[in-house]
Write a protein that holds these residues in place. Structure first.
Motif, mmCIF file in Angstrom:
data_model
loop_
_atom_site.group_PDB
_atom_site.id
_atom_site.type_symbol
_atom_site.label_atom_id
_atom_site.label_comp_id
_atom_site.label_asym_id
_atom_site.label_seq_id
_atom_site.Cartn_x
_atom_site.Cartn_y
_atom_site.Cartn_z
ATOM 1 N N UNK A 163 0.789 -1.145 -0.448
ATOM 2 C CA UNK A 163 -0.033 -0.147 0.101
ATOM 3 C C UNK A 163 0.569 1.479 -0.055
ATOM 4 N N UNK A 164 0.385 2.127 -0.444
ATOM 5 C CA UNK A 164 1.149 4.085 -0.536
ATOM 6 C C UNK A 164 1.514 4.060 1.331
ATOM 7 N N UNK A 165 3.123 4.483 0.794
ATOM 8 C CA UNK A 165 3.550 4.519 2.474
ATOM 9 C C UNK A 165 3.718 5.980 2.390
ATOM 10 N N UNK A 166 3.452 6.304 3.239
ATOM 11 C CA UNK A 166 4.497 8.230 3.621
ATOM 12 C C UNK A 166 5.755 8.804 3.782
ATOM 13 N N UNK A 167 5.925 9.546 2.985
ATOM 14 C CA UNK A 167 7.630 9.352 2.263
ATOM 15 C C UNK A 167 8.075 10.594 3.711
ATOM 16 N N UNK A 168 7.336 12.236 3.921
ATOM 17 C CA UNK A 168 7.668 13.144 4.468
ATOM 18 C C UNK A 168 6.529 13.985 4.554
ATOM 19 N N UNK A 169 6.681 14.571 5.390
ATOM 20 C CA UNK A 169 5.960 15.167 6.213
ATOM 21 C C UNK A 169 6.008 16.867 6.118
ATOM 22 N N UNK A 170 5.068 17.338 5.834
ATOM 23 C CA UNK A 170 5.596 19.034 5.864
ATOM 24 C C UNK A 170 4.978 20.228 6.242
ATOM 25 N N UNK A 171 5.911 20.626 6.506
ATOM 26 C CA UNK A 171 5.211 22.130 7.695
ATOM 27 C C UNK A 171 6.488 23.149 7.442
ATOM 28 N N UNK A 172 4.651 23.864 6.949
ATOM 29 C CA UNK A 172 5.760 25.653 5.967
ATOM 30 C C UNK A 172 6.620 24.482 4.715
ATOM 31 N N UNK A 173 7.629 25.338 4.602
ATOM 32 C CA UNK A 173 8.350 25.292 3.486
ATOM 33 C C UNK A 173 9.473 24.146 3.654
ATOM 34 N N UNK A 174 9.149 23.628 5.193
ATOM 35 C CA UNK A 174 10.044 22.837 5.200
ATOM 36 C C UNK A 174 9.734 21.336 5.413
ATOM 37 N N UNK A 175 10.747 19.721 4.442
ATOM 38 C CA UNK A 175 10.513 18.605 4.373
ATOM 39 C C UNK A 175 10.930 18.171 5.429
ATOM 40 N N UNK A 176 10.121 17.194 6.318
ATOM 41 C CA UNK A 176 10.660 16.525 6.959
ATOM 42 C C UNK A 176 10.546 14.880 6.797
ATOM 43 N N UNK A 177 11.912 14.184 6.383
ATOM 44 C CA UNK A 177 11.677 13.106 5.738
ATOM 45 C C UNK A 177 11.320 11.747 6.770
ATOM 46 N N UNK A 178 10.498 10.568 6.055
ATOM 47 C CA UNK A 178 9.466 10.258 8.064
ATOM 48 C C UNK A 178 10.644 9.120 8.381
ATOM 49 N N UNK A 179 11.608 8.874 7.935
ATOM 50 C CA UNK A 179 13.051 8.385 8.439
ATOM 51 C C UNK A 179 12.678 9.474 10.101
ATOM 52 N N UNK A 180 13.018 10.518 10.270
ATOM 53 C CA UNK A 180 12.920 11.059 11.345
ATOM 54 C C UNK A 180 11.436 11.581 12.163
ATOM 55 N N UNK A 181 10.936 10.544 11.903
ATOM 56 C CA UNK A 181 9.224 10.277 12.647
ATOM 57 C C UNK A 181 9.788 9.814 13.499
ATOM 58 N N UNK A 182 9.275 9.435 15.435
ATOM 59 C CA UNK A 182 9.497 8.498 15.955
ATOM 60 C C UNK A 182 8.411 8.138 16.606
ATOM 61 N N UNK A 183 7.420 8.942 16.656
ATOM 62 C CA UNK A 183 6.020 8.524 17.373
ATOM 63 C C UNK A 183 5.076 9.302 16.596
#
Lengths: 97, 409
Positions: free
Chosen positions: A40-60
């Motif tokens: 199934x589709x996976x989350x690759x990143x979160x976007x906040x403002x102009x910033x891109x947070x790669x999924x590997x940085x998601x802790x919880x």
């Protein structure tokens, strides 16, 4: 990558971002970047403002989203207002904090 | 004693809803024109705010998220922004009025014109926010505001015909030349004040400031069920004093001096002194509550670091918002606009903000992901829906009634 099933709209969008290390509030999840090729589709990143947070940085992912704040510049504006205005007022707190 | 002090957050929150500067005058005005015939509305308001503040307290204790987090999350970015704008404007207008209220209380006590007190009052509010610990601020202004209980003592000393006050309270309808339109207008004003959005913003953010966890569920409930009924009681006592003193002789109330007069009549100079300190504390407390709520709402919508649990320099944008709001308050008040009138205009924005503020609370309080076994029971949900309906009716009727009655005249 862990295989937790998420409802991107309900579990991610518009949630609070928190620094996993010190509990600092870092912004909101404005948008979610998905890899739709995967099944199934996976989350690759979160976007906040102009910033891109790669999924590997998601802790919880709970009632807020905890991330490890590495190589990101999420404190930019808070720091800017701190340096240019708030720090100039007596009693704003210790520099060491 | 420590247990007693643990409920001051609820008391301070309730002061903003029931006895801030706008409410002080509105309660007395309503008592002078309608007797206790609108008293029932205060009771309905107390139940409503208890219901929803309890949900907010529970969400904070279990999930750690304050109200504007929930609004942004459940309504999304756009509708959330609309709610932010409306509720922020209500809160800012109220802040402006409260700074004026503090200045008016100082004028009554000193005889020095209130405009001279305005910058000083705003600066004092900022200084408290900048330097004083949240728990200290909540205790001092919560407890000092309780001095307004002097209105209940004054009412008792005035020796009213209790049977007649009861008769008025149980006959909720307009009398004499008053119309249903003005009655409805003031009913909405009282109900809207009781459930004004910044109460839940302040209460839930205060819970986060106090670091509530699951073990604090009882503290959260105690705050709700002590604070808001006390606020309602003060509100009814002020209304009662005006009903006894002004209604029979047909005097209209529109100044703060008239609001405080019953305490002087019943209890002499000491009564007047206590009531002046009480009014000062209540308006100052409401100023703190609304100033902080300005910062809380914007901070929580954008996800910035907010709160007094970190040093000002760590929450720079949060503090900057409050500094700007206080500076704006000074500028607006120095145009010599009537502070009491300012709160009346906030009704317009409150109308938009009310349903959009409370809907997300009801939804999240039912979300098993957030709340687990602590989610709402069926009784709470039925009551919650009834009140959401009432809020919707109030919000639709507010602006037309304001226009028809020309602001309650």
């Amino acid at each position: 990558m862990s295989g937790r099933v998420l409802h991107a709209q309900l579990h991610l969008r518009d949630r609070q971002l928190i620094d996993q290390r010190n509990g600092r509030l870092l912004g909101k999840v404005d948008d979610v970047e998905l890899d739709l090729e995967a099944d199934p589709p996976v989350v690759t990143a979160l976007i906040t403002g102009e910033q891109r947070i790669p999924a590997r940085l998601i802790a919880e992912i709970d009632t807020a989203v905890k991330i490890s704040n590495e190589g990101l510049d999420l404190d930019h504006w808070d720091d800017w207002f701190e340096r240019h205005i708030i720090d100039k007022i007596p009693g704003a707190g210790d520099k060491a904090d | 004693m420590k247990k007693l002090l643990a409920v001051t957050l609820g008391i301070l929150t309730a002061i903003g809803g029931f006895v801030d500067i706008g409410d002080l005058v509105t309660n007395a005005l309503v008592g002078a024109r309608f007797g206790m015939r609108l008293g029932l509305v205060v009771l309905v308001g107390v139940i409503g705010i208890c219901l929803y503040a309890e949900m907010c307290g529970r969400v904070v204790a279990v999930a750690g998220r304050p109200v504007f987090d929930l609004i942004r999350e459940r309504l999304g970015r756009r509708t959330g922004l609309l709610t932010l704008i409306a509720s922020f404007l209500v809160t800012l207008l109220t802040l402006i009025a409260e700074i004026g209220g503090v200045a008016l209380a100082l004028e009554l006590a000193s005889g020095v014109q209130y405009l001279l007190w305005v910058p000083l009052a705003a600066f004092a509010v900022w200084l408290v926010i900048w330097r004083v610990k949240f728990s200290r601020l909540e205790t001092v202004f919560g407890l000092m505001g309780l001095l307004l209980i002097v209105f209940a003592v004054a009412l008792w000393k005035l020796g009213p015909d209790w049977g007649q006050l009861m008769h008025q309270a149980t006959n909720p309808r307009p009398i004499g030349h008053e119309t249903w339109a003005t009655y409805g207008y003031y009913a909405i004003a009282l109900f809207g004040a009781a459930m004004t959005p910044y109460e839940v913003f302040f209460f839930s953010s205060g819970g986060v400031e106090e670091k509530w966890g699951r073990e604090d569920l009882i503290t959260a409930r105690a705050n709700v069920f002590v604070g808001f009924p006390l606020g309602g009681l003060l509100s009814l006592a002020i209304m009662g004093c005006a009903a006894v003193l002004y209604l029979p002789v047909g005097i209209q109330v529109d100044t703060l001096a008239q609001v405080t007069l019953p305490a002087a009549v019943a209890l002499g100079k000491l009564g007047l002194a206590i009531v002046l300190i009480g009014v000062f504390a209540a308006t100052f407390g409401a100023a703190l509550e609304t100033a902080l709520s300005c910062g809380y709402t914007i901070g929580q919508y954008y996800g910035w670091q907010w709160g007094k649990f970190v040093r000002p320099r760590q929450a720079s944008r949060f503090h900057l918002v409050m500094i700007i709001c206080l500076a704006l308050s000074i500028l607006v008040l120095l145009t010599a606009v009537d502070p009491v009138k300012v709160t009346e205009y906030s009704v317009v924005f409150a109308a938009m903000a009310l349903p959009l503020t409370y809907l997300p609370i009801l939804i999240v309080a039912n979300d098993p992901d957030y709340m687990g076994e602590n989610r709402n029971g069926p009784v709470t949900n039925v009551l919650g829906l009834v009140y959401l309906g009432l809020l919707l009716v109030a919000s639709i009727a507010a602006i037309p009634l304001m226009i028809i009655t020309k602001g309650g005249q």
